[in-house]
Design an enzyme around this catalytic site. Structure first.
Site, PDB file in Angstrom:
ATOM      1  N   GLU A   1      28.829  50.126  38.318  1.00  0.00           N
ATOM      2  CA  GLU A   1      27.422  49.721  38.222  1.00  0.00           C
ATOM      3  C   GLU A   1      26.530  50.589  39.106  1.00  0.00           C
ATOM      4  OE1 GLU A   1      28.314  44.960  37.724  1.00  0.00           O
ATOM      5  OE2 GLU A   1      28.391  45.862  39.713  1.00  0.00           O
TER       6      GLU A   1
ATOM      7  N   LYS B   1      22.619  51.807  44.766  1.00  0.00           N
ATOM      8  CA  LYS B   1      24.032  51.742  45.146  1.00  0.00           C
ATOM      9  C   LYS B   1      24.880  52.003  43.917  1.00  0.00           C
ATOM     10  CE  LYS B   1      26.293  47.742  46.039  1.00  0.00           C
ATOM     11  NZ  LYS B   1      26.731  46.549  46.773  1.00  0.00           N
TER      12      LYS B   1
ATOM     13  N   ALA C   1      39.445  41.019  50.431  1.00  0.00           N
ATOM     14  CA  ALA C   1      38.653  41.924  51.268  1.00  0.00           C
ATOM     15  C   ALA C   1      37.352  41.300  51.786  1.00  0.00           C
ATOM     16  CB  ALA C   1      38.344  43.206  50.483  1.00  0.00           C
TER      17      ALA C   1
ATOM     18  N   ASP D   1      30.827  37.614  38.920  1.00  0.00           N
ATOM     19  CA  ASP D   1      29.703  38.550  39.053  1.00  0.00           C
ATOM     20  C   ASP D   1      29.689  39.590  37.946  1.00  0.00           C
ATOM     21  OD1 ASP D   1      31.935  39.933  39.801  1.00  0.00           O
ATOM     22  OD2 ASP D   1      31.152  40.705  41.684  1.00  0.00           O
TER      23      ASP D   1
HETATM   24  P1  NAD Z   1      40.064  41.171  46.544  1.00  0.00           P
HETATM   25  O1  NAD Z   1      40.794  41.589  45.307  1.00  0.00           O
HETATM   26  O2  NAD Z   1      40.293  41.923  47.794  1.00  0.00           O
HETATM   27  O3  NAD Z   1      40.371  39.627  46.864  1.00  0.00           O
HETATM   28  C1  NAD Z   1      40.345  38.636  45.868  1.00  0.00           C
HETATM   29  C2  NAD Z   1      41.376  37.574  46.231  1.00  0.00           C
HETATM   30  O4  NAD Z   1      41.270  36.507  45.259  1.00  0.00           O
HETATM   31  C3  NAD Z   1      42.820  38.076  46.184  1.00  0.00           C
HETATM   32  O5  NAD Z   1      43.439  37.871  47.423  1.00  0.00           O
HETATM   33  C4  NAD Z   1      43.466  37.236  45.069  1.00  0.00           C
HETATM   34  O6  NAD Z   1      44.821  36.945  45.326  1.00  0.00           O
HETATM   35  C5  NAD Z   1      42.584  35.992  45.090  1.00  0.00           C
HETATM   36  N1  NAD Z   1      42.629  35.197  43.868  1.00  0.00           N
HETATM   37  C6  NAD Z   1      42.605  35.624  42.585  1.00  0.00           C
HETATM   38  N2  NAD Z   1      42.676  34.569  41.743  1.00  0.00           N
HETATM   39  C7  NAD Z   1      42.723  33.449  42.536  1.00  0.00           C
HETATM   40  C8  NAD Z   1      42.783  32.060  42.258  1.00  0.00           C
HETATM   41  N3  NAD Z   1      42.823  31.603  41.001  1.00  0.00           N
HETATM   42  N4  NAD Z   1      42.801  31.183  43.292  1.00  0.00           N
HETATM   43  C9  NAD Z   1      42.778  31.654  44.589  1.00  0.00           C
HETATM   44  N5  NAD Z   1      42.737  32.966  44.904  1.00  0.00           N
HETATM   45  C10 NAD Z   1      42.704  33.848  43.888  1.00  0.00           C
HETATM   46  O7  NAD Z   1      38.524  41.193  46.137  1.00  0.00           O
HETATM   47  P2  NAD Z   1      37.254  41.129  47.112  1.00  0.00           P
HETATM   48  O8  NAD Z   1      36.779  42.492  47.431  1.00  0.00           O
HETATM   49  O9  NAD Z   1      37.519  40.146  48.205  1.00  0.00           O
HETATM   50  O10 NAD Z   1      36.179  40.531  46.093  1.00  0.00           O
HETATM   51  C11 NAD Z   1      36.305  39.193  45.662  1.00  0.00           C
HETATM   52  C12 NAD Z   1      35.338  38.951  44.522  1.00  0.00           C
HETATM   53  O11 NAD Z   1      34.006  39.016  45.014  1.00  0.00           O
HETATM   54  C13 NAD Z   1      35.433  39.971  43.402  1.00  0.00           C
HETATM   55  O12 NAD Z   1      35.402  39.283  42.175  1.00  0.00           O
HETATM   56  C14 NAD Z   1      34.213  40.841  43.575  1.00  0.00           C
HETATM   57  O13 NAD Z   1      33.777  41.389  42.352  1.00  0.00           O
HETATM   58  C15 NAD Z   1      33.238  39.814  44.129  1.00  0.00           C
HETATM   59  N6  NAD Z   1      32.133  40.365  44.904  1.00  0.00           N
HETATM   60  C16 NAD Z   1      30.916  39.822  44.711  1.00  0.00           C
HETATM   61  C17 NAD Z   1      29.832  40.261  45.459  1.00  0.00           C
HETATM   62  C18 NAD Z   1      28.495  39.625  45.274  1.00  0.00           C
HETATM   63  O14 NAD Z   1      27.502  40.150  45.766  1.00  0.00           O
HETATM   64  N7  NAD Z   1      28.420  38.486  44.642  1.00  0.00           N
HETATM   65  C19 NAD Z   1      30.003  41.314  46.382  1.00  0.00           C
HETATM   66  C20 NAD Z   1      31.274  41.831  46.584  1.00  0.00           C
HETATM   67  C21 NAD Z   1      32.339  41.339  45.836  1.00  0.00           C
END
Ligand code: NAD
Length: 356
Positions: free
Chosen positions: A70, A83, A153, A241
């Site tokens: 994006e 970004k 993360a 998202d």
């Molecule tokens: P990541 O992959 O590091 O962590 C995601 C975690 O979710 C993993 O540890 C995974 O095991 C866990 N998970 C997956 N399915 C699950 C379930 N059913 N129950 C419990 N845990 C589960 O990803 P991240 O960088 O931490 O990002 C997390 C989410 O946040 C992503 O979907 C990303 O797109 C979103 N995000 C949104 C914004 C925003 O502004 N809204 C910003 C950054 C990231």
């Protein structure tokens, strides 16, 4: 590498300050993570307060089976920012991150870039700071316990922002990957939280006034069922998202008040993609400016349907630019061709041939 001065002389306008990952980490630690989040949140809030000044459009998304790439641009008329960010939930299986990013600020007057920065770490910080700003207005007063479902993360950043800005003291962690929960609890050990590792999402939400969902799965997932959400809670929904990527059961949305960043983008990407396109939502800037109410009673369920909006990245880059002044946490990139005579770009190329 020289200290960044507020306004650089025109002869150096081709040199662009660049914050690499190492310098971003040094800057954050130099400022202090909590202080950084508090200061960053004040920039985000200040920009929400002047919402009408910004160019706004849903971000430009390129979808694939594996994820999304994006571009997120905006401008306040003086400064332009964008970004580049990806979202690839399966990346972690290959040792790569789900989300990575970098960003640029530019001077609207000349069109020249004034800052280039890593934004993978900065996105985690700005997402957490934005969530905490929303929760300041929407979460039940005195809520000290937060469930975090998804301990990847973003999770620690969310926890620390809520600790610093909303006085959250107890965390209830759950992830389908137990190692992620262990990592999260270990990383947060020195931050003064009481931490409970939970065996299910259901047990994580017990007693929590705030529920953060921050999972990654490119599907219509149901991280929270309707019967898991009691009256009066605030849901900070981060992971849904992208089209086809949600975390909350539709029935929860139907009995909640929903707050979004920018409705035209969230209707495409957020939890509300599951609802009728006219379903009422309130934009966060309306709450922050007082144009609309936030939480108004103890039984109300509030949802911050976060997808991440361009102004938050703009605020984050603006904060970094101000924070760099007087420090050495950046390099200088020779990124813009700078011929002695502006119309003689080709001559500059030929002269380089002569030199080499
Ligand atoms: P990541 O992959 O590091 O962590 C995601 C975690 O979710 C993993 O540890 C995974 O095991 C866990 N998970 C997956 N399915 C699950 C379930 N059913 N129950 C419990 N845990 C589960 O990803 P991240 O960088 O931490 O990002 C997390 C989410 O946040 C992503 O979907 C990303 O797109 C979103 N995000 C949104 C914004 C925003 O502004 N809204 C910003 C950054 C990231």
């Amino acid at each position: 590498m020289k200290p960044l001065s507020g306004s650089r002389p025109p002869e150096h306008i081709n040199i662009v300050p660049f914050v690499n990952v190492d310098n971003m980490m040094k800057l954050v630690l130099h400022v202090g993570i909590q202080t950084f989040l508090i200061e960053l949140s004040s920039y985000i809030e200040a920009d929400f307060l002047r919402w009408r000044h910004f160019d706004k459009s849903p971000r430009l998304a390129s979808h694939s089976r594996e994820g999304v790439i994006e571009l997120m641009p905006t401008s306040d008329g003086q400064t332009y920012g964008f970004k580049y960010v990806n979202g690839h939930p399966k990346n972690t299986q290959h040792g790569l991150q789900t989300v990575t990013a970098f960003g640029v600020l530019a001077d609207v007057g000349s069109g020249y870039p004034v800052l280039l920065s890593e934004m993978t770490i900065l996105t985690a910080l700005r997402t957490a700071a934005t969530s905490a700003v929303a929760a300041k207005y929407l979460a039940p007063k005195g809520a000290k316990t937060m469930a975090i479902i998804g301990n990847g993360a973003q999770a620690e950043f969310q926890a620390i922002a809520f600790g610093a800005l909303c006085n959250v003291r107890t965390l209830r962690l759950y992830d389908v990957d137990r190692q992620a929960t262990d990592k999260c609890a270990k990383n947060l050990a020195g931050f003064g939280f009481e931490i409970e590792k939970c065996n299910s999402a259901q047990s994580a939400v017990e007693g929590a006034g705030i529920i953060t969902t921050v999972t990654a799965d490119k599907s219509y997932a149901t991280i929270l069922n309707d019967n898991m959400v009691g009256e009066g809670v605030h849901i900070n929904a981060i992971g849904g998202d992208c089209p086809g990527k949600t975390e909350l059961h539709r029935d929860i949305l139907l009995r909640s008040d929903i707050f979004v960043e920018y409705a035209p983008q969230t209707r495409i990407e957020g939890e509300i993609q599951q609802l009728d396109k006219n379903h009422p939502v309130v934009e966060l800037w309306e709450v922050i400016t007082g144009a609309a109410g936030g939480r108004n009673n103890r039984r109300q369920i509030t949802i911050f349907d976060s997808v991440g909006f361009a102004t938050e990245d703009f605020s984050a880059l603006r904060y970094i630019r101000d924070r760099l002044a007087g420090t050495r946490y950046f390099d200088e990139l020779d990124m813009i061709a700078d011929p002695d005579e502006p119309k003689d770009l080709f001559g500059m190329l030929l002269r380089a041939q002569t030199v080499s």
